[in-house]
Design a protein around this motif. Sequence first.
Motif, mmCIF file in Angstrom:
data_model
loop_
_atom_site.group_PDB
_atom_site.id
_atom_site.type_symbol
_atom_site.label_atom_id
_atom_site.label_comp_id
_atom_site.label_asym_id
_atom_site.label_seq_id
_atom_site.Cartn_x
_atom_site.Cartn_y
_atom_site.Cartn_z
ATOM 1 N N ALA A 172 -8.444 29.850 -14.357
ATOM 2 C CA ALA A 172 -8.160 28.522 -13.816
ATOM 3 C C ALA A 172 -9.405 27.819 -13.305
ATOM 4 O O ALA A 172 -9.346 26.659 -12.891
ATOM 5 C CB ALA A 172 -7.142 28.635 -12.678
ATOM 6 N N SER B 253 5.004 35.496 -18.989
ATOM 7 C CA SER B 253 4.681 34.230 -18.323
ATOM 8 C C SER B 253 4.682 33.044 -19.282
ATOM 9 O O SER B 253 4.489 31.898 -18.871
ATOM 10 C CB SER B 253 3.316 34.325 -17.644
ATOM 11 O OG SER B 253 2.278 34.404 -18.605
ATOM 12 N N GLY B 254 4.886 33.322 -20.585
ATOM 13 C CA GLY B 254 4.938 32.262 -21.571
ATOM 14 C C GLY B 254 3.596 31.850 -22.134
ATOM 15 O O GLY B 254 3.491 30.834 -22.827
ATOM 16 N N ASP B 255 2.546 32.649 -21.875
ATOM 17 C CA ASP B 255 1.198 32.302 -22.315
ATOM 18 C C ASP B 255 0.755 33.060 -23.563
ATOM 19 O O ASP B 255 -0.398 32.922 -23.994
ATOM 20 C CB ASP B 255 0.198 32.573 -21.188
ATOM 21 C CG ASP B 255 0.458 31.709 -19.975
ATOM 22 O OD1 ASP B 255 0.692 30.497 -20.157
ATOM 23 O OD2 ASP B 255 0.447 32.234 -18.842
ATOM 24 N N LEU C 183 1.241 38.322 -20.012
ATOM 25 C CA LEU C 183 1.025 36.986 -20.558
ATOM 26 C C LEU C 183 2.219 36.527 -21.396
ATOM 27 O O LEU C 183 2.554 35.339 -21.415
ATOM 28 C CB LEU C 183 -0.246 36.973 -21.406
ATOM 29 C CG LEU C 183 -1.553 37.173 -20.631
ATOM 30 C CD1 LEU C 183 -2.736 37.214 -21.588
ATOM 31 C CD2 LEU C 183 -1.750 36.081 -19.588
ATOM 32 N N PHE D 146 1.751 34.398 -9.955
ATOM 33 C CA PHE D 146 0.779 33.339 -10.214
ATOM 34 C C PHE D 146 1.489 32.059 -10.626
ATOM 35 O O PHE D 146 1.133 30.965 -10.150
ATOM 36 C CB PHE D 146 -0.206 33.778 -11.300
ATOM 37 C CG PHE D 146 -1.247 32.745 -11.604
ATOM 38 C CD1 PHE D 146 -2.407 32.674 -10.856
ATOM 39 C CD2 PHE D 146 -1.073 31.822 -12.639
ATOM 40 C CE1 PHE D 146 -3.379 31.704 -11.116
ATOM 41 C CE2 PHE D 146 -2.034 30.854 -12.901
ATOM 42 C CZ PHE D 146 -3.186 30.794 -12.149
ATOM 43 N N LYS D 147 2.493 32.204 -11.492
ATOM 44 C CA LYS D 147 3.237 31.017 -11.935
ATOM 45 C C LYS D 147 3.961 30.356 -10.767
ATOM 46 O O LYS D 147 3.989 29.135 -10.636
ATOM 47 C CB LYS D 147 4.248 31.411 -13.030
ATOM 48 C CG LYS D 147 3.631 31.718 -14.375
ATOM 49 C CD LYS D 147 3.168 30.447 -15.045
ATOM 50 C CE LYS D 147 2.716 30.717 -16.475
ATOM 51 N NZ LYS D 147 2.216 29.503 -17.144
ATOM 52 N N VAL D 148 4.565 31.182 -9.906
ATOM 53 C CA VAL D 148 5.342 30.650 -8.778
ATOM 54 C C VAL D 148 4.426 29.998 -7.741
ATOM 55 O O VAL D 148 4.712 28.896 -7.241
ATOM 56 C CB VAL D 148 6.164 31.774 -8.114
ATOM 57 C CG1 VAL D 148 6.760 31.307 -6.797
ATOM 58 C CG2 VAL D 148 7.255 32.237 -9.062
ATOM 59 N N LEU E 52 -6.019 35.491 -14.044
ATOM 60 C CA LEU E 52 -5.473 34.139 -14.121
ATOM 61 C C LEU E 52 -6.216 33.193 -13.183
ATOM 62 O O LEU E 52 -6.424 32.019 -13.511
ATOM 63 C CB LEU E 52 -3.978 34.173 -13.801
ATOM 64 C CG LEU E 52 -3.122 34.914 -14.842
ATOM 65 C CD1 LEU E 52 -1.679 35.065 -14.360
ATOM 66 C CD2 LEU E 52 -3.154 34.204 -16.184
ATOM 67 N N ALA F 57 1.799 38.173 -13.018
ATOM 68 C CA ALA F 57 1.888 36.932 -13.798
ATOM 69 C C ALA F 57 2.967 36.020 -13.231
ATOM 70 O O ALA F 57 2.781 34.791 -13.158
ATOM 71 C CB ALA F 57 2.179 37.273 -15.260
ATOM 72 N N TRP F 58 4.088 36.589 -12.817
ATOM 73 C CA TRP F 58 5.174 35.793 -12.240
ATOM 74 C C TRP F 58 4.748 35.156 -10.913
ATOM 75 O O TRP F 58 4.999 33.967 -10.676
ATOM 76 C CB TRP F 58 6.396 36.683 -12.027
ATOM 77 C CG TRP F 58 7.523 35.982 -11.324
ATOM 78 C CD1 TRP F 58 8.418 35.106 -11.855
ATOM 79 C CD2 TRP F 58 7.863 36.110 -9.929
ATOM 80 N NE1 TRP F 58 9.289 34.678 -10.886
ATOM 81 C CE2 TRP F 58 8.975 35.276 -9.703
ATOM 82 C CE3 TRP F 58 7.348 36.853 -8.873
ATOM 83 C CZ2 TRP F 58 9.573 35.168 -8.451
ATOM 84 C CZ3 TRP F 58 7.935 36.750 -7.622
ATOM 85 C CH2 TRP F 58 9.035 35.910 -7.425
ATOM 86 N N GLY G 250 1.274 27.915 -10.366
ATOM 87 C CA GLY G 250 1.551 27.249 -11.642
ATOM 88 C C GLY G 250 2.066 25.862 -11.471
ATOM 89 O O GLY G 250 2.031 25.057 -12.383
#
Length: 235
Positions: A153, A74-76, A71, A230-232, A149, A227-228, A235
């Motif tokens: 969501a 991922s910046g969260d 997290l 999921f963001k890609v 994640l 996490a990466w 996100g």
Amino acid sequence: MTPYLAEFFGTMLLILLGEGSVAGALLKNSKAENDGWLAIVVAWGLAVTISIYAVGSISGAHLNPAITLALCVSGDFPVDQVPGYILAQLAGAFAGAILVWLHYMPHWSKTDNASLKLAIFCTAPAIRSVPANLFSEMLATLVLVMAILFIGANKFADGLNPLIIGGLITSIGLSLGGTTGFAINPARDLAPRLAHAILPIPGKGSSDWSYSWIPVAGPIIGGIIGAWLFKVLFG
């Protein structure tokens, strides 16, 4: 209760209930002896559920350094809170392992198999292979992080998320846990392994430190990748 204390308490409860189920299934003369893999996996899922209910509203119930680091990357999650969370998780897991040891005190001397005693505290591979074991822990934790994640969501009825995540743990254990015992949590494996090494357990044998880095590195790498991804992708 501060978030750090909540992470300590939640992780302690997680280990007490999760490893307690393993102890019940493996130690001699326990009423739960020979319960088997299904009972253990379901118990771990329920342990996660109860622990999230206990402290989720206070700390977010990471209960797992791999989740905290994923997290953060991922910046969260704020980077300045990462060391405190991880230390609290490790301390909580260590305390939980000690409680399991105390709870089953009369049973340690009745159990002759040293590998069974170690299995109560930490994981070991079914077939020892560094690349395969590392991949198993990475993949299982990648699935864990991405699924958490995904769950976050979506909107569920109030209070349902911990049950969904507990079901997720059970699913991972049944599907991907047969290779390494699905640590998917460095604190869950490392701190109790240290407790095993320190505690006066009769006939306990080695703590298998040569393997110990895999259930630490694998979940951290897999969690960050999850996490990466999921963001890609979402996100």
